[in-house]
Design an enzyme around this catalytic site. Sequence first.
Site, mmCIF file in Angstrom:
data_model
loop_
_atom_site.group_PDB
_atom_site.id
_atom_site.type_symbol
_atom_site.label_atom_id
_atom_site.label_comp_id
_atom_site.label_asym_id
_atom_site.label_seq_id
_atom_site.Cartn_x
_atom_site.Cartn_y
_atom_site.Cartn_z
ATOM 1 N N LYS A 135 13.216 -40.630 -114.773
ATOM 2 C CA LYS A 135 14.197 -40.335 -113.730
ATOM 3 C C LYS A 135 13.577 -40.526 -112.335
ATOM 4 O O LYS A 135 14.176 -41.136 -111.448
ATOM 5 C CB LYS A 135 14.669 -38.879 -113.906
ATOM 6 C CG LYS A 135 15.979 -38.577 -113.261
ATOM 7 C CD LYS A 135 16.475 -37.190 -113.662
ATOM 8 C CE LYS A 135 17.555 -37.243 -114.714
ATOM 9 N NZ LYS A 135 18.195 -35.974 -114.987
ATOM 10 N N GLU A 160 25.803 -22.317 -107.927
ATOM 11 C CA GLU A 160 26.404 -23.572 -107.466
ATOM 12 C C GLU A 160 27.809 -23.715 -108.044
ATOM 13 O O GLU A 160 28.020 -23.492 -109.214
ATOM 14 C CB GLU A 160 25.516 -24.746 -107.905
ATOM 15 C CG GLU A 160 26.018 -26.092 -107.441
ATOM 16 C CD GLU A 160 26.345 -26.082 -105.952
ATOM 17 O OE1 GLU A 160 25.449 -25.825 -105.140
ATOM 18 O OE2 GLU A 160 27.520 -26.311 -105.601
ATOM 19 N N LEU A 202 29.760 -26.628 -107.431
ATOM 20 C CA LEU A 202 30.231 -28.014 -107.344
ATOM 21 C C LEU A 202 30.948 -28.435 -108.623
ATOM 22 O O LEU A 202 30.682 -27.915 -109.699
ATOM 23 C CB LEU A 202 29.060 -28.965 -107.066
ATOM 24 C CG LEU A 202 27.975 -29.182 -108.128
ATOM 25 C CD1 LEU A 202 28.409 -30.103 -109.242
ATOM 26 C CD2 LEU A 202 26.727 -29.728 -107.478
ATOM 27 N N GLY A 252 35.747 -29.059 -121.754
ATOM 28 C CA GLY A 252 34.437 -29.381 -122.337
ATOM 29 C C GLY A 252 33.433 -29.414 -121.206
ATOM 30 O O GLY A 252 33.578 -28.676 -120.229
ATOM 31 N N CYS A 279 29.311 -27.083 -118.546
ATOM 32 C CA CYS A 279 29.358 -25.745 -117.952
ATOM 33 C C CYS A 279 30.287 -24.762 -118.667
ATOM 34 O O CYS A 279 29.814 -23.744 -119.177
ATOM 35 C CB CYS A 279 29.752 -25.840 -116.479
ATOM 36 S SG CYS A 279 28.449 -26.593 -115.486
ATOM 37 N N ARG A 324 28.448 -34.676 -121.811
ATOM 38 C CA ARG A 324 27.956 -33.462 -122.489
ATOM 39 C C ARG A 324 29.135 -32.586 -122.928
ATOM 40 O O ARG A 324 30.028 -32.313 -122.144
ATOM 41 C CB ARG A 324 27.020 -32.673 -121.552
ATOM 42 C CG ARG A 324 25.700 -33.392 -121.294
ATOM 43 C CD ARG A 324 24.807 -32.621 -120.351
ATOM 44 N NE ARG A 324 25.264 -32.672 -118.964
ATOM 45 C CZ ARG A 324 24.638 -32.073 -117.945
ATOM 46 N NH1 ARG A 324 23.536 -31.386 -118.166
ATOM 47 N NH2 ARG A 324 25.115 -32.179 -116.731
HETATM 48 N N1 LIG Z 1 26.611 -29.919 -113.809
HETATM 49 C C1 LIG Z 1 27.426 -29.096 -113.166
HETATM 50 O O1 LIG Z 1 28.575 -29.409 -112.885
HETATM 51 C C2 LIG Z 1 26.937 -27.740 -112.737
HETATM 52 C C3 LIG Z 1 27.647 -27.018 -111.774
HETATM 53 C C4 LIG Z 1 27.188 -25.767 -111.386
HETATM 54 C C5 LIG Z 1 26.036 -25.241 -111.967
HETATM 55 N N2 LIG Z 1 25.364 -25.958 -112.916
HETATM 56 C C6 LIG Z 1 24.137 -25.380 -113.471
HETATM 57 O O2 LIG Z 1 23.022 -26.004 -112.844
HETATM 58 C C7 LIG Z 1 21.930 -26.117 -113.760
HETATM 59 C C8 LIG Z 1 21.500 -27.560 -113.884
HETATM 60 O O3 LIG Z 1 22.581 -28.311 -114.402
HETATM 61 P P1 LIG Z 1 22.611 -29.904 -114.350
HETATM 62 O O4 LIG Z 1 23.961 -30.308 -114.797
HETATM 63 O O5 LIG Z 1 22.100 -30.375 -113.041
HETATM 64 O O6 LIG Z 1 21.537 -30.248 -115.493
HETATM 65 P P2 LIG Z 1 20.784 -31.625 -115.679
HETATM 66 O O7 LIG Z 1 20.317 -31.630 -117.077
HETATM 67 O O8 LIG Z 1 21.621 -32.755 -115.178
HETATM 68 O O9 LIG Z 1 19.525 -31.517 -114.684
HETATM 69 C C9 LIG Z 1 18.445 -30.693 -114.884
HETATM 70 C C10 LIG Z 1 17.178 -31.438 -114.518
HETATM 71 O O10 LIG Z 1 16.069 -30.542 -114.598
HETATM 72 C C11 LIG Z 1 14.962 -31.285 -115.062
HETATM 73 N N3 LIG Z 1 13.934 -30.376 -115.563
HETATM 74 C C12 LIG Z 1 13.909 -29.664 -116.718
HETATM 75 N N4 LIG Z 1 12.772 -28.945 -116.801
HETATM 76 C C13 LIG Z 1 12.064 -29.210 -115.683
HETATM 77 C C14 LIG Z 1 10.787 -28.790 -115.209
HETATM 78 N N5 LIG Z 1 10.048 -27.940 -115.914
HETATM 79 N N6 LIG Z 1 10.359 -29.277 -114.035
HETATM 80 C C15 LIG Z 1 11.107 -30.141 -113.327
HETATM 81 N N7 LIG Z 1 12.315 -30.574 -113.715
HETATM 82 C C16 LIG Z 1 12.785 -30.107 -114.886
HETATM 83 C C17 LIG Z 1 15.555 -32.210 -116.111
HETATM 84 O O11 LIG Z 1 14.718 -33.311 -116.378
HETATM 85 C C18 LIG Z 1 16.856 -32.600 -115.447
HETATM 86 O O12 LIG Z 1 16.737 -33.786 -114.683
HETATM 87 C C19 LIG Z 1 22.435 -25.489 -115.065
HETATM 88 O O13 LIG Z 1 22.072 -24.136 -115.085
HETATM 89 C C20 LIG Z 1 23.942 -25.620 -114.951
HETATM 90 O O14 LIG Z 1 24.623 -24.648 -115.707
HETATM 91 C C21 LIG Z 1 25.778 -27.192 -113.304
#
Ligand SMILES: NC(=O)c1ccc[n+]([C@@H]2O[C@H](COP(=O)([O-])OP(=O)(O)OC[C@H]3O[C@@H](n4cnc5c(N)ncnc54)[C@H](O)[C@@H]3O)[C@@H](O)[C@H]2O)c1
Length: 437
Positions: free
Chosen positions: A35, A151, A153, A257, A260, A327
């Site tokens: 990435k 968050e 978004l 789905g 989240c 997902r």
């Molecule tokens: N996707 C959404 O719409 C959304 C909205 C609000 C909140 N959230 C929350 O935000 C959080 C992240 O969601 P996301 O959709 O961005 O997930 P995601 O899987 O797209 O991104 C998470 C990133 O963290 C990285 N990562 C994992 N372990 C790591 C480490 N030890 N060091 C550095 N990087 C690391 C992964 O490689 C990945 O790129 C979750 O808790 C989710 O519930 C998501």
Amino acid sequence: MDISIIGSGYVGLVTGACFADVGHNVICVDNDARKIEILQAGRVPIYEPGLEEIIHRNVSAHRLRFSGSIREGVENSQIVFIAVPTPQQPNGDVDLSFIEKVSREIAGILTDYRVIVDKSTVPVKTGERVAESIKRYNRHGAKFDVVSTPEFLREGCAVGDLMHPERIVIGAQSEHAIDLMKKVYEPFMAPILVTDINSAELIKHAANSFLALKISYVNALAGICEASGADVEKVADGIGMDRRIGREFLNAGIGYGGSCFPKDVAAFIAISEQLGVPFSLLKEVQRINASQKDRFLKLIRETLWVLREKKIAVWGLTFKPDTDDIRSSVAIDLVADMLREGAQVTVYDPKGMDKAREVKAIAATNFAGSAVEAVIGAEALVIATEWSEFANIDLSVVKEKMTTPIIFDGRNLFNPETMGQLGFHYYSIGRGSVTPH
Ligand SMILES: NC(=O)c1ccc[n+]([C@@H]2O[C@H](COP(=O)([O-])OP(=O)(O)OC[C@H]3O[C@@H](n4cnc5c(N)ncnc54)[C@H](O)[C@@H]3O)[C@@H](O)[C@H]2O)c1
């Protein structure tokens, strides 16, 4: 402000890019080397409207960079955001191991005061555990504060949501941390709600569970409409005009789905049980949601009689439009179910094809190059995601290409009356069926 974001996925990357766009200096960190390579090469690993442009603009202005090193991030920022995954465990609990690992790593690096901000969605009381963990592994005894800023978004419009948020929730104990967080968010000119950490964490689970509940509410109504001959869209319009209820999130379909809602509802149920105050209403939300897909599949089966060897086209694989995120997508589950029953499924999605090709459960499907290509020779078309590309398609071409013009619209994308006039057998959610006029 100098900011680092640990975890550069759908939340971290977009947040980092938007922070840079309002003038902060941002380092987006990720432990996925591929990435970071993609980002450093000037490409963007996810699809989110407007994201590529905003990233390029801020990388060129030297306000945004990418790194595989948490140390580089922590050493070069006053504020360290955590945006790593918090996936669901089989029992519904949240897997907090990503958060715990990052907290430990940050603690080992700390030499000066930092604000550690949790942006991942976590169960109430996680902030306390993060603070304990950092304290335990903080070899240099550096000062720090832990803050929670959930968050809100929405994928598909994440850039707009981050640049123009409806509210910013800051859960913190220390006045100094609150002041710094206000400086981070000042440029966004959004209302700021300051709370304690537990309340901030709870706000996120409560908000997502309420939205899921709204979806299940209208889906349950759809069943009653189907049984009584009422029209769920009219009912939703009628109740949605009441400002106390609101029309948003009252769209009947095959269920929610994504990464989240399913996991956040499960997590809220699990934490409520652990706290000794079970939130059983949410179990019904889950049950209704799961039954929507099953009811839809039953409708397809009953209409087509048997699915074995039937040529079925599916439009949409992502869990919602304007994203490449598949997902926990209901569309993918639906395709897998139909394949299991022996159907010959051809799929098309504007942005989700690459990710879907990697899903084992739908490996036997055919991937079409366009929405029209997908329906060639089809005995039925299933609409599983409400992309505007589908809403704007020339339906006379679709009808001409299909062997039998039967549409199962799981997202109520079209007007039943018009579909009947166009010569389709058209089935949707909570609005009855229409035969060619
Ligand atoms: N996707 C959404 O719409 C959304 C909205 C609000 C909140 N959230 C929350 O935000 C959080 C992240 O969601 P996301 O959709 O961005 O997930 P995601 O899987 O797209 O991104 C998470 C990133 O963290 C990285 N990562 C994992 N372990 C790591 C480490 N030890 N060091 C550095 N990087 C690391 C992964 O490689 C990945 O790129 C979750 O808790 C989710 O519930 C998501």
